[in-house]
Design a protein around this motif. Structure first.
Motif, short mmCIF file in Angstrom:
data_model
loop_
_atom_site.label_atom_id
_atom_site.label_comp_id
_atom_site.label_asym_id
_atom_site.label_seq_id
_atom_site.Cartn_x
_atom_site.Cartn_y
_atom_site.Cartn_z
N LEU A 102 1.48 9.70 2.40
CA LEU A 102 0.95 8.36 2.59
C LEU A 102 -0.38 8.38 3.34
O LEU A 102 -1.27 7.56 3.07
CB LEU A 102 1.97 7.50 3.33
CG LEU A 102 3.25 7.20 2.52
CD1 LEU A 102 4.28 6.48 3.39
CD2 LEU A 102 2.94 6.37 1.28
N MET A 103 -0.55 9.30 4.28
CA MET A 103 -1.81 9.39 5.01
C MET A 103 -2.97 9.76 4.09
O MET A 103 -4.05 9.16 4.16
CB MET A 103 -1.69 10.40 6.15
CG MET A 103 -3.00 10.73 6.85
SD MET A 103 -3.83 9.28 7.57
CE MET A 103 -3.11 9.29 9.20
N VAL A 104 -2.77 10.75 3.24
CA VAL A 104 -3.88 11.16 2.37
C VAL A 104 -4.23 10.05 1.38
O VAL A 104 -5.40 9.90 0.98
CB VAL A 104 -3.59 12.49 1.64
CG1 VAL A 104 -3.42 13.62 2.65
CG2 VAL A 104 -2.38 12.40 0.74
N GLN A 105 -3.23 9.27 0.98
CA GLN A 105 -3.52 8.12 0.14
C GLN A 105 -4.32 7.07 0.91
O GLN A 105 -5.30 6.51 0.40
CB GLN A 105 -2.22 7.50 -0.39
CG GLN A 105 -1.46 8.35 -1.38
CD GLN A 105 -0.12 7.74 -1.75
OE1 GLN A 105 0.18 6.60 -1.42
NE2 GLN A 105 0.72 8.52 -2.43
N ALA A 106 -3.91 6.81 2.16
CA ALA A 106 -4.56 5.78 2.96
C ALA A 106 -6.01 6.11 3.27
O ALA A 106 -6.85 5.20 3.40
CB ALA A 106 -3.79 5.59 4.27
N GLN A 107 -6.33 7.39 3.38
CA GLN A 107 -7.70 7.77 3.72
C GLN A 107 -8.72 7.37 2.67
O GLN A 107 -9.92 7.32 2.96
CB GLN A 107 -7.76 9.28 3.97
CG GLN A 107 -7.06 9.69 5.27
CD GLN A 107 -6.91 11.20 5.39
OE1 GLN A 107 -7.17 11.96 4.46
NE2 GLN A 107 -6.44 11.65 6.55
N ALA A 108 -8.27 7.07 1.46
CA ALA A 108 -9.19 6.72 0.38
C ALA A 108 -9.17 5.24 0.01
O ALA A 108 -9.79 4.83 -0.97
CB ALA A 108 -8.86 7.55 -0.87
N THR A 109 -8.47 4.41 0.80
CA THR A 109 -8.35 2.99 0.45
C THR A 109 -9.48 2.16 1.05
O THR A 109 -10.07 2.53 2.07
CB THR A 109 -7.01 2.42 0.96
OG1 THR A 109 -7.01 2.45 2.40
CG2 THR A 109 -5.83 3.18 0.39
N PRO A 110 -9.78 1.00 0.43
CA PRO A 110 -10.73 0.08 1.05
C PRO A 110 -10.29 -0.38 2.44
O PRO A 110 -11.14 -0.66 3.30
CB PRO A 110 -10.76 -1.10 0.07
CG PRO A 110 -10.37 -0.51 -1.25
CD PRO A 110 -9.37 0.55 -0.92
N GLU A 111 -8.99 -0.44 2.68
CA GLU A 111 -8.50 -0.85 4.00
C GLU A 111 -8.94 0.13 5.09
O GLU A 111 -9.41 -0.28 6.16
CB GLU A 111 -6.98 -0.97 4.00
CG GLU A 111 -6.45 -2.15 3.22
CD GLU A 111 -4.94 -2.23 3.23
OE1 GLU A 111 -4.40 -3.27 2.83
OE2 GLU A 111 -4.28 -1.25 3.65
N TYR A 141 -9.59 -7.59 7.11
CA TYR A 141 -8.77 -7.15 5.97
C TYR A 141 -8.53 -8.29 4.98
O TYR A 141 -8.26 -8.04 3.81
CB TYR A 141 -7.44 -6.59 6.46
CG TYR A 141 -7.58 -5.39 7.33
CD1 TYR A 141 -8.06 -4.19 6.80
CD2 TYR A 141 -7.25 -5.42 8.67
CE1 TYR A 141 -8.19 -3.05 7.60
CE2 TYR A 141 -7.38 -4.30 9.48
CZ TYR A 141 -7.86 -3.13 8.94
OH TYR A 141 -7.99 -2.00 9.73
N LEU A 142 -8.65 -9.54 5.46
CA LEU A 142 -8.42 -10.66 4.57
C LEU A 142 -9.43 -10.68 3.43
O LEU A 142 -9.10 -11.07 2.29
CB LEU A 142 -8.49 -11.99 5.34
CG LEU A 142 -7.42 -12.20 6.41
CD1 LEU A 142 -7.64 -13.52 7.12
CD2 LEU A 142 -6.04 -12.16 5.80
N ALA A 143 -10.66 -10.25 3.71
CA ALA A 143 -11.70 -10.25 2.67
C ALA A 143 -11.36 -9.32 1.53
O ALA A 143 -11.80 -9.54 0.39
CB ALA A 143 -13.05 -9.87 3.29
N LEU A 144 -10.56 -8.30 1.80
CA LEU A 144 -10.20 -7.34 0.77
C LEU A 144 -9.18 -7.89 -0.22
O LEU A 144 -8.97 -7.32 -1.30
CB LEU A 144 -9.63 -6.06 1.40
CG LEU A 144 -10.56 -5.34 2.38
CD1 LEU A 144 -9.83 -4.16 3.00
CD2 LEU A 144 -11.82 -4.87 1.67
N ARG A 145 -8.53 -9.00 0.12
CA ARG A 145 -7.51 -9.57 -0.76
C ARG A 145 -8.07 -10.55 -1.77
O ARG A 145 -7.39 -11.01 -2.65
CB ARG A 145 -6.44 -10.29 0.09
CG ARG A 145 -5.81 -9.40 1.13
CD ARG A 145 -4.78 -10.19 1.92
NE ARG A 145 -4.48 -9.54 3.20
CZ ARG A 145 -3.72 -10.07 4.14
NH1 ARG A 145 -3.19 -11.27 3.95
NH2 ARG A 145 -3.49 -9.42 5.27
#
Length: 269
Positions: free
Chosen positions: A239-248, A264-268
């Motif tokens: 999950l960490m390696v996935q999270a490192q590449a997210t817009p969040e 983070y609201l702008a990303l939705r």
């Protein structure tokens, strides 16, 4: 801002900003459970999971009680039904518990008054729990010759010794909100009448957060009680390696380095 309410016979729903407040609406029976409630809440959780305007949910009960458990008049009619039919009816509750577990967004229980039997199970199935000091929790099944369902024993066993778990289940004694917090089962303790307001405030704090990261965190917290250390390390790494590449994470890290609040609201949108 509070938007208009919508209602079904068993469930009330209203928005408080990014928080969806879901209310068990069977006040005359202290919010005893019904198939309509199972279906309504399961559907509401599923819809909210994909609604970008909803960041978190609060589950509560109307009229000063969270939930008195199963409808005993309805349960009494099941003795003459085949065991397969009884199991099918019970799965409505268990599917709801699974829906609470699997919902990717945080769900906070707001408990006033009674949370008994399956009502206790639903409260503990939520991610966090705000309770009034004088709320009354009970594994009440033994009082009517039944055994627990809804995951009550599993949720309690995450916090209690076998001896205390057995005592609560065999006696059905009431446990106050204050005692439940001492046992580690309640996140926030409220004065009587204030549990819902505190739960909404907590949910509002969560609702502005990074939804994808929070969904991953929920998965990790649920799995941690069953996984070995090695399995949990593997899950955390994935999950960490996935999270490192997210817009969040891009927004969160940039906000930290720029010394500003993350948006983070702008990303939705």
């Amino acid at each position: 801002m509070t938007t208009a309410s919508t209602a079904t016979p068993a469930l009330l729903a209203r928005r408080e900003g990014g928080v969806l407040v879901l209310t068990n609406n069977n006040e005359a029976a202290r919010n005893a459970l019904s198939p309509d409630f199972y279906l309504g809440l399961t559907a509401a959780l599923k819809e909210a999971a994909t609604d970008p305007a909803v960041g978190a949910m609060v589950l509560t009960g109307a009229g000063g009680h969270f939930c008195s458990g199963g409808d005993l008049r309805r349960i009494a009619t099941r003795r003459d039904q085949p065991v397969e039919k009884r199991r099918e009816l019970l799965e409505g509750l268990h599917d709801l518990v699974r829906a609470l577990r699997d919902c990717p967004k945080p769900v906070v229980a707001a408990v006033e008054g009674a949370a008994a039997g399956a009502g206790l199970s639903l409260a503990l199935a939520c991610d966090m729990l705000v309770a009034a000091r004088n709320a009354a929790f009970s594994v009440a099944y033994v009082k009517v010759g039944l055994s627990p369902d809804g995951g009550a024993t599993a949720f309690l066993a995450e916090h209690l010794s076998r001896q205390l778990l057995t005592e609560l289940c065999l006696t059905g004694d009431r446990v106050s909100g204050e005692r439940m917090q001492q046992l580690g089962l309640v996140n926030r303790l409220a004065e009587p009448g204030d549990a819902l307001a505190q739960a909404i405030a907590l949910a509002a704090q969560l609702a502005d957060g990074p939804l994808q990261a929070m969904a991953s965190i929920k998965s990790l917290c649920r799995a941690a009680y069953d996984n070995s250390l090695e399995a949990q390390l593997d899950m955390e790494a994935e999950l960490m390696v996935q999270a490192q590449a997210t817009p969040e994470s891009a927004e969160g890290i940039a906000a930290f380095l720029e010394k500003r609040p993350a948006n983070y609201l702008a990303l939705r949108r």
